[in-house]
Design a protein around this motif. Structure first.
Motif, mmCIF file in Angstrom:
data_model
loop_
_atom_site.group_PDB
_atom_site.id
_atom_site.type_symbol
_atom_site.label_atom_id
_atom_site.label_comp_id
_atom_site.label_asym_id
_atom_site.label_seq_id
_atom_site.Cartn_x
_atom_site.Cartn_y
_atom_site.Cartn_z
ATOM 1 N N TRP A 277 7.887 -2.963 6.246
ATOM 2 C CA TRP A 277 6.849 -3.290 5.762
ATOM 3 C C TRP A 277 5.551 -2.711 5.787
ATOM 4 C CZ3 TRP A 277 3.360 -6.211 5.085
ATOM 5 C CH2 TRP A 277 2.701 -6.475 3.571
ATOM 6 N N LEU A 278 4.941 -1.807 5.198
ATOM 7 C CA LEU A 278 3.162 -1.238 5.305
ATOM 8 C C LEU A 278 2.576 -2.120 4.858
ATOM 9 C CD1 LEU A 278 4.308 2.828 5.539
ATOM 10 C CD2 LEU A 278 4.516 1.233 7.152
ATOM 11 N N GLY A 279 2.745 -1.862 3.812
ATOM 12 C CA GLY A 279 1.974 -3.300 2.973
ATOM 13 C C GLY A 279 1.330 -2.389 2.190
ATOM 14 N N ILE A 280 1.651 -1.481 1.170
ATOM 15 C CA ILE A 280 0.987 -0.002 0.387
ATOM 16 C C ILE A 280 1.984 -0.473 -0.545
ATOM 17 C CG2 ILE A 280 0.627 2.614 0.305
ATOM 18 C CD1 ILE A 280 0.725 3.249 2.681
ATOM 19 N N TYR A 281 0.576 -0.677 -1.883
ATOM 20 C CA TYR A 281 1.417 -0.104 -3.288
ATOM 21 C C TYR A 281 1.284 1.259 -3.103
ATOM 22 C CZ TYR A 281 1.993 -0.897 -8.011
ATOM 23 O OH TYR A 281 2.528 -0.702 -9.642
ATOM 24 N N ALA A 282 2.027 2.029 -3.983
ATOM 25 C CA ALA A 282 2.348 3.585 -3.899
ATOM 26 C C ALA A 282 3.062 4.153 -4.969
ATOM 27 C CB ALA A 282 3.301 4.049 -2.738
ATOM 28 N N ALA A 283 2.486 5.118 -5.462
ATOM 29 C CA ALA A 283 2.764 5.481 -6.763
ATOM 30 C C ALA A 283 2.582 7.093 -6.745
ATOM 31 C CB ALA A 283 2.327 4.883 -7.825
ATOM 32 N N GLU A 284 3.349 7.861 -7.845
ATOM 33 C CA GLU A 284 3.178 9.385 -7.810
ATOM 34 C C GLU A 284 1.824 9.608 -8.801
ATOM 35 O OE1 GLU A 284 6.965 11.403 -8.759
ATOM 36 O OE2 GLU A 284 7.787 10.161 -7.075
ATOM 37 N N ILE A 285 1.630 10.357 -8.324
ATOM 38 C CA ILE A 285 0.148 10.992 -8.833
ATOM 39 C C ILE A 285 0.795 11.755 -10.135
ATOM 40 C CG2 ILE A 285 -2.341 12.625 -8.850
ATOM 41 C CD1 ILE A 285 -1.979 12.223 -5.420
ATOM 42 N N GLU A 299 -0.187 16.319 -7.476
ATOM 43 C CA GLU A 299 0.782 16.028 -7.260
ATOM 44 C C GLU A 299 1.473 14.643 -6.425
ATOM 45 O OE1 GLU A 299 3.887 19.674 -6.023
ATOM 46 O OE2 GLU A 299 3.495 18.640 -8.344
ATOM 47 N N GLY A 300 1.626 13.767 -6.161
ATOM 48 C CA GLY A 300 1.994 13.303 -4.594
ATOM 49 C C GLY A 300 1.899 12.414 -4.766
ATOM 50 N N VAL A 301 1.849 11.304 -4.123
ATOM 51 C CA VAL A 301 2.230 10.175 -3.297
ATOM 52 C C VAL A 301 0.838 9.095 -2.716
ATOM 53 C CG1 VAL A 301 3.341 8.038 -2.076
ATOM 54 C CG2 VAL A 301 4.648 10.046 -2.692
ATOM 55 N N ILE A 302 0.342 8.367 -4.158
ATOM 56 C CA ILE A 302 -1.083 7.750 -3.291
ATOM 57 C C ILE A 302 -1.055 6.333 -3.666
ATOM 58 C CG2 ILE A 302 -2.113 7.411 -5.973
ATOM 59 C CD1 ILE A 302 -4.109 7.681 -5.308
ATOM 60 N N ALA A 303 -2.029 6.062 -2.593
ATOM 61 C CA ALA A 303 -2.186 4.258 -2.353
ATOM 62 C C ALA A 303 -2.484 3.867 -3.738
ATOM 63 C CB ALA A 303 -2.237 3.733 -1.266
ATOM 64 N N LEU A 304 -2.671 2.980 -4.732
ATOM 65 C CA LEU A 304 -3.163 2.436 -5.403
ATOM 66 C C LEU A 304 -3.283 1.312 -4.786
ATOM 67 C CD1 LEU A 304 -0.909 2.449 -8.733
ATOM 68 C CD2 LEU A 304 -2.961 4.076 -8.092
ATOM 69 N N ASP A 305 -2.865 0.109 -3.895
ATOM 70 C CA ASP A 305 -3.271 -0.550 -3.273
ATOM 71 C C ASP A 305 -3.488 -0.904 -1.733
ATOM 72 O OD1 ASP A 305 -5.346 -2.850 -2.816
ATOM 73 O OD2 ASP A 305 -4.834 -4.190 -4.546
ATOM 74 N N VAL A 306 -3.670 -1.345 -1.364
ATOM 75 C CA VAL A 306 -2.977 -2.503 0.193
ATOM 76 C C VAL A 306 -3.296 -3.512 0.443
ATOM 77 C CG1 VAL A 306 -3.596 -1.741 2.903
ATOM 78 C CG2 VAL A 306 -4.154 0.619 1.077
ATOM 79 N N TYR A 307 -2.562 -4.023 0.923
ATOM 80 C CA TYR A 307 -2.738 -5.865 0.541
ATOM 81 C C TYR A 307 -3.763 -5.823 2.327
ATOM 82 C CZ TYR A 307 1.491 -6.096 -1.848
ATOM 83 O OH TYR A 307 2.928 -6.058 -3.528
ATOM 84 N N ASN A 308 -3.938 -6.549 1.905
ATOM 85 C CA ASN A 308 -4.783 -7.648 3.069
ATOM 86 C C ASN A 308 -3.786 -8.132 3.990
ATOM 87 O OD1 ASN A 308 -7.297 -7.306 1.735
ATOM 88 N ND2 ASN A 308 -7.266 -8.796 0.355
ATOM 89 N N GLY A 309 -4.588 -7.962 5.579
ATOM 90 C CA GLY A 309 -3.506 -8.162 6.214
ATOM 91 C C GLY A 309 -2.585 -7.417 7.178
ATOM 92 N N SER A 310 -1.761 -6.346 6.199
ATOM 93 C CA SER A 310 -0.553 -5.538 5.927
ATOM 94 C C SER A 310 -0.506 -4.924 7.412
ATOM 95 C CB SER A 310 -0.491 -5.051 4.752
ATOM 96 O OG SER A 310 -1.657 -3.788 4.179
ATOM 97 N N ASP A 321 -6.115 6.975 -0.915
ATOM 98 C CA ASP A 321 -5.395 7.668 -0.307
ATOM 99 C C ASP A 321 -4.072 8.378 -0.396
ATOM 100 O OD1 ASP A 321 -8.204 7.264 1.415
ATOM 101 O OD2 ASP A 321 -6.778 5.635 3.117
ATOM 102 N N VAL A 322 -4.853 9.846 -0.809
ATOM 103 C CA VAL A 322 -3.297 10.612 -0.556
ATOM 104 C C VAL A 322 -2.514 10.233 0.449
ATOM 105 C CG1 VAL A 322 -2.022 12.802 -1.872
ATOM 106 C CG2 VAL A 322 -4.547 11.038 -2.576
ATOM 107 N N ILE A 323 -0.951 10.058 0.835
ATOM 108 C CA ILE A 323 0.307 10.292 1.808
ATOM 109 C C ILE A 323 0.403 12.129 1.954
ATOM 110 C CG2 ILE A 323 2.023 8.729 2.698
ATOM 111 C CD1 ILE A 323 0.880 6.607 0.970
ATOM 112 N N THR A 324 0.383 12.762 2.566
ATOM 113 C CA THR A 324 1.324 13.601 2.723
ATOM 114 C C THR A 324 2.289 13.596 4.206
ATOM 115 O OG1 THR A 324 -0.272 13.983 4.624
ATOM 116 C CG2 THR A 324 -1.222 14.799 2.907
ATOM 117 N N HIS A 325 1.848 12.974 5.077
ATOM 118 C CA HIS A 325 3.509 12.485 5.445
ATOM 119 C C HIS A 325 3.344 11.092 6.437
ATOM 120 C CE1 HIS A 325 2.235 16.922 6.423
ATOM 121 N NE2 HIS A 325 3.851 17.702 6.859
#
Length: 373
Positions: A277-285, A299-310, A321-325
């Motif tokens: 688990w990374l704690g990233i609420y991700a979505a496609e752009i 296009e791509g995948v973005i971190a819509l939100d990040v859980y505290n302490g994750s 942030d856009v996740i590329t790799h």
């Protein structure tokens, strides 16, 4: 007159010689021998498998039936039948005992067998039938209901383990061989063959489970085949047969062995599967997300939100942030993101490559389980 007869006799002689040549050529084609054009030459008997079948010659391309025969002979001893018994409640008869059958594949000579979770789920007793006829009691080592996988173990010697291949290198159209026990143990180790029809399929099973990134094959997979191996032309297991489409013929589905490996490792080490688990609420752009975060990427995948302490929050990932790799795996879709995360190991550092305000960043992240986050 004599000249005319001579010409006719010469033509007759040439015709007879032509017929004799054609007859001899036909006899040569029908006779034995190992010529490239002979497609159905059966392979010689093989010993216990220690390495994949070699396909460096023209075996796969020019001898398809010989390849299937060799694969069946190589992998057959690794396939087992699994019979289960469990108690259930019937409104009319009260407590009754129900039975089920499935397949499995030995992957370790210490007696570890891979199968589907739905084959052994809720079983009160499990009996494994080996290729040599031995019947042995088995115990569940661990299961992953979400991926429909389970590992059971028997106590026995002289077991033949299968060889795992690389399902990430599969190509649509290549040979696929399924081995299992369709319709019960009386048809155990039945061999069916076809091709890899498609990759990356998603299905919903009868009990509501969503299985992703599956291998689709037209090699017939029938009730009782569940848990058996899907094998390539080298005799390597590339998938675990799990389901078939009820409304269509020639549509079976297998769990790729690349997804199976980390799950098996987790089960053997911990008796359960720890989900990274990374704690990233991700979505496609999409257009709206791109406008909201003022992104240059469409296009791509973005971190819509990040859980505290994750793990992501600790590593410095921020919303937008856009996740590329992830590691060396390129991320372009949400499915690729989910698949890459599922292959991570809990507690093992990995690199996360991002785009933030047109800048490239590389962060180090340590996955945990969600209960640890």
């Amino acid at each position: 007159m004599n000249r005319v007869r001579f010409r006719q006799g010469w033509r007759m002689l040439l015709f007879v010689l032509f017929l004799m040549g054609a007859f001899l050529a036909g006899a040569a084609i029908r006779s034995g021998g190992s010529r490239p054009g002979q497609l159905l030459q059966a392979p010689e008997r093989m010993s216990v498998p220690t390495e994949p079948l070699s396909v460096a010659d023209d075996t796969m391309s020019l001898h398809p039936y010989a390849t299937i025969s060799a694969v069946a002979e190589r992998v057959g001893p690794t396939v087992v039948g699994i019979a289960t018994r469990q108690r259930a409640y019937d409104w009319f008869y009260g407590a009754v005992e129900q039975g089920g059958v499935g397949s499995g594949v030995i992957f370790d000579p210490a007696g570890y067998i891979l199968t589907n979770d739905h084959v052994v789920a809720g079983a009160g007793s499990i009996v494994v039938t080996l290729a040599d006829g031995r019947q042995l009691a088995a115990e569940v080592v661990g299961t992953d209901p979400g991926m429909d996988l389970a590992v059971v173990r028997i106590r026995a010697k002289d077991l033949t383990p299968a060889i795992f291949g690389d399902s990430d290198r599969l190509r649509v159209g290549e040979l696929a061989v399924a081995i299992g026990n369709p319709l019960g143990l009386e048809f155990q180790r039945s061999v069916t063959a076809g091709i890899i029809s498609a990759l990356g399929r998603t299905i919903q099973t009868d009990d509501g489970k969503i299985l992703e990134n599956l291998i689709q094959t037209d090699a017939p997979i029938n009730p009782g085949n569940s848990g058996g191996p899907l094998v390539n032309a080298k005799g390597e297991v590339v998938g675990i047969n799990s389901a078939k489409a009820q409304a269509a013929e020639g549509m079976g589905f297998s769990i790729p062995i690349s997804q199976v490996r980390p799950i098996v490792e987790e089960i053997l080490a911990y008796g359960r599967v720890r989900r990274p688990w990374l704690g990233i609420y991700a979505a496609e752009i999409n257009r709206e997300i791109s406008a909201y975060f003022n992104l240059s990427q469409k296009e791509g995948v973005i971190a819509l939100d990040v859980y505290n302490g994750s793990p992501a929050g600790t590593a410095g990932v921020k919303p937008g942030d856009v996740i590329t790799h992830i590691g060396s795996t390129r991320i372009g879709t949400l499915r690729e993101f989910t698949s890459a995360v599922s292959r991570l190991k809990v507690g093992v550092k990995t690199k996360l490559s991002l785009k933030r305000d047109s800048r490239s960043l590389t962060l180090t992240i340590v996955p945990t389980t969600q209960s640890d986050g």
